[in-house]
Write a protein that holds these residues in place. Sequence first.
Motif, PDB file in Angstrom:
ATOM      1  N   ILE A 222       0.847  -1.190   0.000  1.00 55.58           N
ATOM      2  CA  ILE A 222       0.000   0.000   0.000  1.00 55.58           C
ATOM      3  C   ILE A 222       0.885   1.243   0.000  1.00 55.58           C
ATOM      4  CG2 ILE A 222      -1.720   1.335   1.268  1.00 55.58           C
ATOM      5  CD1 ILE A 222      -2.856  -1.226   2.355  1.00 55.58           C
ATOM      6  N   SER A 223       0.563   2.177  -0.900  1.00 53.02           N
ATOM      7  CA  SER A 223       1.288   3.444  -0.991  1.00 53.02           C
ATOM      8  C   SER A 223       0.403   4.587  -0.521  1.00 53.02           C
ATOM      9  CB  SER A 223       1.731   3.708  -2.433  1.00 53.02           C
ATOM     10  OG  SER A 223       2.604   2.699  -2.900  1.00 53.02           O
ATOM     11  N   MET A 224       1.032   5.640  -0.024  1.00 51.48           N
ATOM     12  CA  MET A 224       0.313   6.827   0.432  1.00 51.48           C
ATOM     13  C   MET A 224       1.067   8.067  -0.010  1.00 51.48           C
ATOM     14  SD  MET A 224       0.170   9.591   2.753  1.00 51.48           S
ATOM     15  CE  MET A 224       1.808   9.256   3.346  1.00 51.48           C
ATOM     16  N   THR A 225       0.339   9.063  -0.475  1.00 49.66           N
ATOM     17  CA  THR A 225       0.947  10.354  -0.750  1.00 49.66           C
ATOM     18  C   THR A 225       0.113  11.450  -0.112  1.00 49.66           C
ATOM     19  OG1 THR A 225       1.712  11.879  -2.481  1.00 49.66           O
ATOM     20  CG2 THR A 225      -0.231  10.556  -2.981  1.00 49.66           C
ATOM     21  N   LEU A 226       0.789  12.362   0.553  1.00 49.87           N
ATOM     22  CA  LEU A 226       0.158  13.505   1.207  1.00 49.87           C
ATOM     23  C   LEU A 226       0.632  14.768   0.514  1.00 49.87           C
ATOM     24  CD1 LEU A 226      -1.141  15.246   3.464  1.00 49.87           C
ATOM     25  CD2 LEU A 226       0.845  14.686   4.901  1.00 49.87           C
ATOM     26  N   ASN A 227      -0.297  15.528  -0.085  1.00 49.00           N
ATOM     27  CA  ASN A 227       0.061  16.789  -0.721  1.00 49.00           C
ATOM     28  C   ASN A 227       0.194  17.878   0.339  1.00 49.00           C
ATOM     29  OD1 ASN A 227       0.538  18.822  -2.608  1.00 49.00           O
ATOM     30  ND2 ASN A 227      -1.640  19.288  -2.789  1.00 49.00           N
ATOM     31  N   LEU A 228       1.354  18.488   0.399  1.00 53.33           N
ATOM     32  CA  LEU A 228       1.644  19.484   1.429  1.00 53.33           C
ATOM     33  C   LEU A 228       1.481  20.920   0.942  1.00 53.33           C
ATOM     34  CD1 LEU A 228       4.903  17.783   2.727  1.00 53.33           C
ATOM     35  CD2 LEU A 228       2.677  17.757   3.877  1.00 53.33           C
ATOM     36  N   THR A 229       1.216  21.105  -0.347  1.00 58.87           N
ATOM     37  CA  THR A 229       1.316  22.426  -0.958  1.00 58.87           C
ATOM     38  C   THR A 229      -0.037  23.062  -1.229  1.00 58.87           C
ATOM     39  OG1 THR A 229       3.220  21.488  -2.116  1.00 58.87           O
ATOM     40  CG2 THR A 229       2.532  23.696  -2.752  1.00 58.87           C
ATOM     41  N   VAL A 287       5.555  10.910   1.151  1.00 54.43           N
ATOM     42  CA  VAL A 287       5.209   9.610   0.573  1.00 54.43           C
ATOM     43  C   VAL A 287       5.593   8.502   1.551  1.00 54.43           C
ATOM     44  CG1 VAL A 287       5.539   8.090  -1.411  1.00 54.43           C
ATOM     45  CG2 VAL A 287       5.630  10.568  -1.719  1.00 54.43           C
ATOM     46  N   PHE A 288       4.790   7.436   1.546  1.00 52.49           N
ATOM     47  CA  PHE A 288       5.013   6.336   2.478  1.00 52.49           C
ATOM     48  C   PHE A 288       4.548   5.029   1.849  1.00 52.49           C
ATOM     49  CE2 PHE A 288       3.545   3.813   6.259  1.00 52.49           C
ATOM     50  CZ  PHE A 288       4.790   3.655   6.864  1.00 52.49           C
ATOM     51  N   TRP A 289       5.230   3.927   2.193  1.00 54.38           N
ATOM     52  CA  TRP A 289       4.880   2.613   1.665  1.00 54.38           C
ATOM     53  C   TRP A 289       4.753   1.615   2.815  1.00 54.38           C
ATOM     54  CZ3 TRP A 289       9.171   5.411   0.121  1.00 54.38           C
ATOM     55  CH2 TRP A 289       9.066   6.058  -1.122  1.00 54.38           C
ATOM     56  N   CYS A 290       3.691   0.822   2.778  1.00 58.79           N
ATOM     57  CA  CYS A 290       3.476  -0.244   3.749  1.00 58.79           C
ATOM     58  C   CYS A 290       3.883  -1.578   3.130  1.00 58.79           C
ATOM     59  CB  CYS A 290       2.007  -0.295   4.163  1.00 58.79           C
ATOM     60  SG  CYS A 290       1.458   1.148   5.076  1.00 58.79           S
ATOM     61  N   LEU A 291       4.510  -2.425   3.935  1.00 64.78           N
ATOM     62  CA  LEU A 291       5.062  -3.687   3.436  1.00 64.78           C
ATOM     63  C   LEU A 291       4.372  -4.886   4.068  1.00 64.78           C
ATOM     64  CD1 LEU A 291       8.872  -2.829   3.754  1.00 64.78           C
ATOM     65  CD2 LEU A 291       7.384  -2.396   1.808  1.00 64.78           C
ATOM     66  N   GLY A 292       4.331  -5.971   3.307  1.00 62.23           N
ATOM     67  CA  GLY A 292       3.820  -7.230   3.809  1.00 62.23           C
ATOM     68  C   GLY A 292       4.333  -8.370   2.949  1.00 62.23           C
ATOM     69  N   LYS A 293       4.028  -9.580   3.315  1.00 58.28           N
ATOM     70  CA  LYS A 293       4.456 -10.733   2.520  1.00 58.28           C
ATOM     71  C   LYS A 293       3.709 -10.766   1.190  1.00 58.28           C
ATOM     72  CE  LYS A 293       5.580 -13.568   6.551  1.00 58.28           C
ATOM     73  NZ  LYS A 293       5.259 -14.800   7.318  1.00 58.28           N
TER      74      LYS A 293
END
Length: 296
Positions: A222-229, A287-293
Amino acid sequence: MKLLHPFVSFKKAINQDICEKIISLGLAKINENKKKGISTEGKTFNEKHKKNNNFDKSKILQNATTVDKTNEEIKEEGLNLNELIVRDSEICWLTDKFLYDLILPFIGKANKEAGWNWHIETGETLQFTVYHGREKDGGFYGWHSDGSSDFNSVIKPAIKICDNPPRFKPPKKNSDSQFTKNLKNNLIPDIDAEDLPLKKDKSGLASGFSVDEKKWGKVRKISMTLNLTDPTKYEGGNLKFDLGPHMRGNRFKVCDDSRSQGSIIVFPSFTYHCITPVTSGTRYSLVFWCLGKPWQ
Protein backbone atom coordinates in the motif's frame (compact mmCIF):
# COMPACT_ATOMS: atom_id res chain seq x y z
CA MET A 1 -5.68 -7.17 -10.17
CA LYS A 2 -9.17 -5.76 -10.68
CA LEU A 3 -10.38 -3.64 -7.77
CA LEU A 4 -13.75 -2.05 -7.10
CA HIS A 5 -11.93 0.82 -5.37
CA PRO A 6 -8.50 1.41 -7.00
CA PHE A 7 -7.65 4.23 -4.58
CA VAL A 8 -9.07 6.07 -1.56
CA SER A 9 -8.83 9.82 -1.02
CA PHE A 10 -9.13 11.92 2.12
CA LYS A 11 -9.54 15.51 0.99
CA LYS A 12 -7.96 18.17 3.24
CA ALA A 13 -7.30 15.56 5.92
CA ILE A 14 -4.32 17.41 7.40
CA ASN A 15 -4.57 21.07 8.37
CA GLN A 16 -2.43 23.81 6.84
CA ASP A 17 -0.26 24.41 9.93
CA ILE A 18 0.83 20.75 10.03
CA CYS A 19 1.54 20.77 6.29
CA GLU A 20 3.73 23.84 6.66
CA LYS A 21 5.53 22.24 9.61
CA ILE A 22 6.32 19.14 7.53
CA ILE A 23 7.60 21.32 4.66
CA SER A 24 9.92 23.14 7.09
CA LEU A 25 11.19 19.82 8.48
CA GLY A 26 11.80 18.45 5.01
CA LEU A 27 13.59 21.52 3.66
CA ALA A 28 15.76 21.72 6.77
CA LYS A 29 16.73 18.07 6.31
CA ILE A 30 17.53 18.58 2.63
CA ASN A 31 19.76 21.55 3.45
CA GLU A 32 21.46 19.58 6.20
CA ASN A 33 22.12 16.68 3.82
CA LYS A 34 23.57 19.00 1.19
CA LYS A 35 25.99 20.46 3.73
CA LYS A 36 27.10 16.92 4.60
CA GLY A 37 27.55 16.01 0.95
CA ILE A 38 24.62 13.59 1.00
CA SER A 39 22.73 13.33 -2.28
CA THR A 40 19.19 14.72 -2.29
CA GLU A 41 18.26 13.49 -5.77
CA GLY A 42 15.12 11.40 -6.03
CA LYS A 43 16.14 8.06 -7.50
CA THR A 44 14.43 5.13 -9.24
CA PHE A 45 14.74 1.35 -9.03
CA ASN A 46 16.36 1.26 -12.48
CA GLU A 47 18.42 4.40 -11.75
CA LYS A 48 16.89 6.54 -14.50
CA HIS A 49 16.68 9.68 -12.43
CA LYS A 50 17.92 12.95 -13.88
CA LYS A 51 21.30 13.48 -12.27
CA ASN A 52 22.35 9.81 -12.67
CA ASN A 53 22.49 9.98 -16.45
CA ASN A 54 24.64 11.98 -18.83
CA PHE A 55 21.70 12.89 -21.03
CA ASP A 56 21.80 16.04 -23.07
CA LYS A 57 19.25 18.80 -22.54
CA SER A 58 17.10 17.82 -25.52
CA LYS A 59 16.48 14.33 -24.14
CA ILE A 60 15.52 15.76 -20.77
CA LEU A 61 13.04 18.08 -22.46
CA GLN A 62 11.64 15.28 -24.61
CA ASN A 63 10.98 13.13 -21.59
CA ALA A 64 9.37 15.98 -19.66
CA THR A 65 6.87 16.54 -22.46
CA THR A 66 6.00 12.85 -22.73
CA VAL A 67 5.85 12.04 -19.04
CA ASP A 68 2.09 11.46 -19.03
CA LYS A 69 1.98 9.47 -22.27
CA THR A 70 2.02 5.69 -22.58
CA ASN A 71 5.11 3.78 -23.68
CA GLU A 72 3.35 3.11 -26.98
CA GLU A 73 2.85 6.83 -27.59
CA ILE A 74 6.47 7.57 -26.70
CA LYS A 75 7.67 4.92 -29.16
CA GLU A 76 5.44 6.38 -31.87
CA GLU A 77 7.28 9.68 -31.42
CA GLY A 78 10.53 7.89 -32.19
CA LEU A 79 12.01 8.12 -28.69
CA ASN A 80 14.06 5.31 -27.14
CA LEU A 81 12.57 4.29 -23.79
CA ASN A 82 15.98 3.16 -22.57
CA GLU A 83 17.44 6.63 -23.09
CA LEU A 84 14.80 8.62 -21.26
CA ILE A 85 14.97 9.68 -17.65
CA VAL A 86 11.82 9.11 -15.60
CA ARG A 87 12.33 11.27 -12.53
CA ASP A 88 13.49 14.77 -11.59
CA SER A 89 12.97 15.65 -7.93
CA GLU A 90 14.69 16.22 -4.60
CA ILE A 91 14.07 14.06 -1.54
CA CYS A 92 15.02 13.41 2.04
CA TRP A 93 13.91 10.85 4.61
CA LEU A 94 11.96 11.73 7.76
CA THR A 95 11.51 9.56 10.84
CA ASP A 96 9.59 11.85 13.21
CA LYS A 97 7.13 9.76 15.24
CA PHE A 98 4.32 12.31 14.96
CA LEU A 99 4.30 11.80 11.19
CA TYR A 100 3.64 8.07 11.51
CA ASP A 101 0.96 8.75 14.12
CA LEU A 102 -0.56 11.23 11.69
CA ILE A 103 -0.84 9.07 8.57
CA LEU A 104 -1.12 5.45 9.71
CA PRO A 105 -4.78 5.77 10.81
CA PHE A 106 -5.71 6.96 7.30
CA ILE A 107 -3.95 4.01 5.70
CA GLY A 108 -5.71 1.58 8.02
CA LYS A 109 -9.06 3.22 7.29
CA ALA A 110 -8.49 3.11 3.53
CA ASN A 111 -7.39 -0.53 3.64
CA LYS A 112 -10.66 -1.43 5.37
CA GLU A 113 -13.08 0.89 3.55
CA ALA A 114 -11.78 -0.09 0.09
CA GLY A 115 -12.37 -3.74 0.92
CA TRP A 116 -8.71 -4.64 0.38
CA ASN A 117 -8.03 -5.81 3.95
CA TRP A 118 -4.45 -6.64 3.02
CA HIS A 119 -2.10 -7.89 5.69
CA ILE A 120 0.53 -5.25 6.50
CA GLU A 121 3.54 -5.93 8.72
CA THR A 122 5.80 -2.89 8.56
CA GLY A 123 6.53 0.31 6.65
CA GLU A 124 9.41 2.18 5.09
CA THR A 125 10.89 5.51 6.07
CA LEU A 126 8.81 8.56 5.12
CA GLN A 127 9.99 10.35 1.98
CA PHE A 128 9.70 14.13 1.68
CA THR A 129 9.69 15.05 -2.01
CA VAL A 130 10.24 18.37 -3.80
CA TYR A 131 9.30 18.99 -7.44
CA HIS A 132 10.79 22.27 -8.65
CA GLY A 133 8.68 24.19 -11.15
CA ARG A 134 10.12 25.22 -14.51
CA GLU A 135 8.19 26.19 -17.61
CA LYS A 136 9.85 23.75 -20.03
CA ASP A 137 11.47 21.04 -17.92
CA GLY A 138 9.82 21.11 -14.50
CA GLY A 139 10.26 18.39 -11.91
CA PHE A 140 8.23 15.25 -12.58
CA TYR A 141 8.00 11.49 -12.07
CA GLY A 142 7.08 9.42 -15.12
CA TRP A 143 4.84 6.37 -15.23
CA HIS A 144 5.90 3.78 -12.66
CA SER A 145 4.63 1.47 -9.97
CA ASP A 146 6.04 1.55 -6.45
CA GLY A 147 6.69 -2.17 -6.45
CA SER A 148 5.71 -5.62 -7.62
CA SER A 149 3.83 -8.16 -5.55
CA ASP A 150 5.39 -11.56 -6.28
CA PHE A 151 8.04 -13.55 -4.44
CA ASN A 152 10.66 -12.58 -7.04
CA SER A 153 10.26 -8.97 -5.92
CA VAL A 154 10.72 -9.37 -2.17
CA ILE A 155 13.30 -7.23 -0.42
CA LYS A 156 16.44 -9.32 -0.06
CA PRO A 157 18.67 -9.44 3.05
CA ALA A 158 22.01 -7.71 3.33
CA ILE A 159 24.64 -7.16 6.01
CA LYS A 160 27.13 -4.29 5.78
CA ILE A 161 30.73 -5.40 6.26
CA CYS A 162 32.55 -2.19 5.31
CA ASP A 163 31.76 1.54 5.27
CA ASN A 164 34.44 2.96 3.00
CA PRO A 165 34.05 1.73 0.38
CA PRO A 166 30.59 0.34 1.17
CA ARG A 167 30.42 -3.45 0.94
CA PHE A 168 27.56 -5.79 1.71
CA LYS A 169 27.20 -9.57 2.00
CA PRO A 170 24.13 -11.82 2.31
CA PRO A 171 23.55 -13.45 5.73
CA LYS A 172 25.12 -16.84 6.20
CA LYS A 173 22.75 -19.83 6.25
CA ASN A 174 23.10 -23.30 7.78
CA SER A 175 22.30 -26.63 6.13
CA ASP A 176 18.60 -26.08 6.88
CA SER A 177 18.66 -22.72 5.04
CA GLN A 178 18.21 -20.87 8.33
CA PHE A 179 20.18 -17.71 9.05
CA THR A 180 23.22 -18.35 11.23
CA LYS A 181 23.77 -16.26 14.37
CA ASN A 182 26.74 -15.77 16.68
CA LEU A 183 26.80 -16.02 20.47
CA LYS A 184 25.44 -12.48 20.73
CA ASN A 185 22.46 -13.48 18.58
CA ASN A 186 23.65 -11.33 15.69
CA LEU A 187 23.40 -12.48 12.10
CA ILE A 188 26.67 -13.53 10.46
CA PRO A 189 27.61 -12.29 6.97
CA ASP A 190 28.55 -14.95 4.43
CA ILE A 191 32.10 -13.82 3.73
CA ASP A 192 32.57 -16.46 1.02
CA ALA A 193 29.63 -15.13 -0.99
CA GLU A 194 30.03 -12.47 -3.66
CA ASP A 195 29.49 -8.86 -2.62
CA LEU A 196 25.93 -7.67 -3.12
CA PRO A 197 25.40 -5.13 -5.93
CA LEU A 198 25.71 -1.40 -5.31
CA LYS A 199 24.04 1.58 -6.92
CA LYS A 200 25.76 2.97 -10.00
CA ASP A 201 27.26 5.80 -7.98
CA LYS A 202 28.52 3.29 -5.38
CA SER A 203 26.77 5.22 -2.60
CA GLY A 204 25.00 2.20 -1.16
CA LEU A 205 23.07 -0.98 -1.83
CA ALA A 206 21.27 -1.48 -5.11
CA SER A 207 17.47 -1.38 -5.01
CA GLY A 208 15.84 -4.58 -3.84
CA PHE A 209 18.20 -5.17 -0.90
CA SER A 210 18.05 -3.91 2.69
CA VAL A 211 19.95 -4.20 5.95
CA ASP A 212 16.65 -3.80 7.83
CA GLU A 213 15.55 -7.27 8.93
CA LYS A 214 11.90 -6.15 9.22
CA LYS A 215 11.78 -5.63 5.46
CA TRP A 216 13.29 -8.95 4.40
CA GLY A 217 10.93 -11.13 2.40
CA LYS A 218 8.37 -8.31 2.10
CA VAL A 219 6.94 -6.32 -0.81
CA ARG A 220 5.32 -2.92 -1.00
CA LYS A 221 1.55 -3.38 -0.78
CA ILE A 222 0.00 0.00 0.00
CA SER A 223 1.29 3.44 -0.99
CA MET A 224 0.31 6.83 0.43
CA THR A 225 0.95 10.35 -0.75
CA LEU A 226 0.16 13.50 1.21
CA ASN A 227 0.06 16.79 -0.72
CA LEU A 228 1.64 19.48 1.43
CA THR A 229 1.32 22.43 -0.96
CA ASP A 230 -1.28 25.15 -1.36
CA PRO A 231 -2.66 24.44 -4.87
CA THR A 232 -2.52 28.14 -5.75
CA LYS A 233 1.26 28.12 -5.35
CA TYR A 234 2.14 25.71 -8.15
CA GLU A 235 0.95 24.64 -11.59
CA GLY A 236 1.14 21.19 -13.13
CA GLY A 237 2.27 18.39 -10.84
CA ASN A 238 -0.90 16.31 -11.17
CA LEU A 239 -1.10 12.83 -9.71
CA LYS A 240 -2.42 10.52 -12.44
CA PHE A 241 -3.37 6.84 -12.28
CA ASP A 242 -3.37 4.30 -15.10
CA LEU A 243 -6.37 2.10 -14.32
CA GLY A 244 -5.74 -0.23 -17.26
CA PRO A 245 -6.76 -0.48 -20.93
CA HIS A 246 -10.01 -2.33 -20.16
CA MET A 247 -11.24 0.23 -17.67
CA ARG A 248 -14.77 1.45 -18.39
CA GLY A 249 -14.63 5.17 -18.93
CA ASN A 250 -11.32 7.00 -18.71
CA ARG A 251 -8.28 4.78 -18.39
CA PHE A 252 -6.16 7.64 -17.08
CA LYS A 253 -7.50 9.26 -13.94
CA VAL A 254 -6.27 12.67 -12.79
CA CYS A 255 -6.68 12.58 -9.03
CA ASP A 256 -8.14 16.04 -8.49
CA ASP A 257 -8.56 15.44 -4.75
CA SER A 258 -4.78 15.24 -4.40
CA ARG A 259 -4.35 18.93 -5.29
CA SER A 260 -5.93 20.21 -2.09
CA GLN A 261 -3.39 20.99 0.61
CA GLY A 262 -3.42 18.29 3.26
CA SER A 263 -5.13 15.70 1.06
CA ILE A 264 -4.12 12.06 1.43
CA ILE A 265 -4.36 9.49 -1.36
CA VAL A 266 -3.97 5.78 -0.55
CA PHE A 267 -3.55 3.23 -3.33
CA PRO A 268 -2.11 -0.23 -4.09
CA SER A 269 1.63 -0.08 -4.65
CA PHE A 270 1.35 -2.05 -7.91
CA THR A 271 -0.78 0.73 -9.48
CA TYR A 272 0.91 2.64 -12.28
CA HIS A 273 0.92 6.38 -11.64
CA CYS A 274 2.87 9.52 -12.45
CA ILE A 275 3.41 13.13 -11.42
CA THR A 276 3.17 15.43 -14.41
CA PRO A 277 5.77 18.22 -14.79
CA VAL A 278 5.48 21.14 -12.39
CA THR A 279 5.55 24.16 -14.70
CA SER A 280 5.71 26.87 -12.02
CA GLY A 281 6.00 27.12 -8.26
CA THR A 282 7.09 24.17 -6.13
CA ARG A 283 5.20 21.01 -5.20
CA TYR A 284 5.94 19.36 -1.82
CA SER A 285 4.65 15.94 -0.81
CA LEU A 286 5.14 13.22 1.79
CA VAL A 287 5.21 9.61 0.57
CA PHE A 288 5.01 6.34 2.48
CA TRP A 289 4.88 2.61 1.66
CA CYS A 290 3.48 -0.24 3.75
CA LEU A 291 5.06 -3.69 3.44
CA GLY A 292 3.82 -7.23 3.81
CA LYS A 293 4.46 -10.73 2.52
CA PRO A 294 3.65 -11.41 -1.15
CA TRP A 295 0.16 -12.66 -1.97
CA GLN A 296 -0.22 -16.44 -2.03
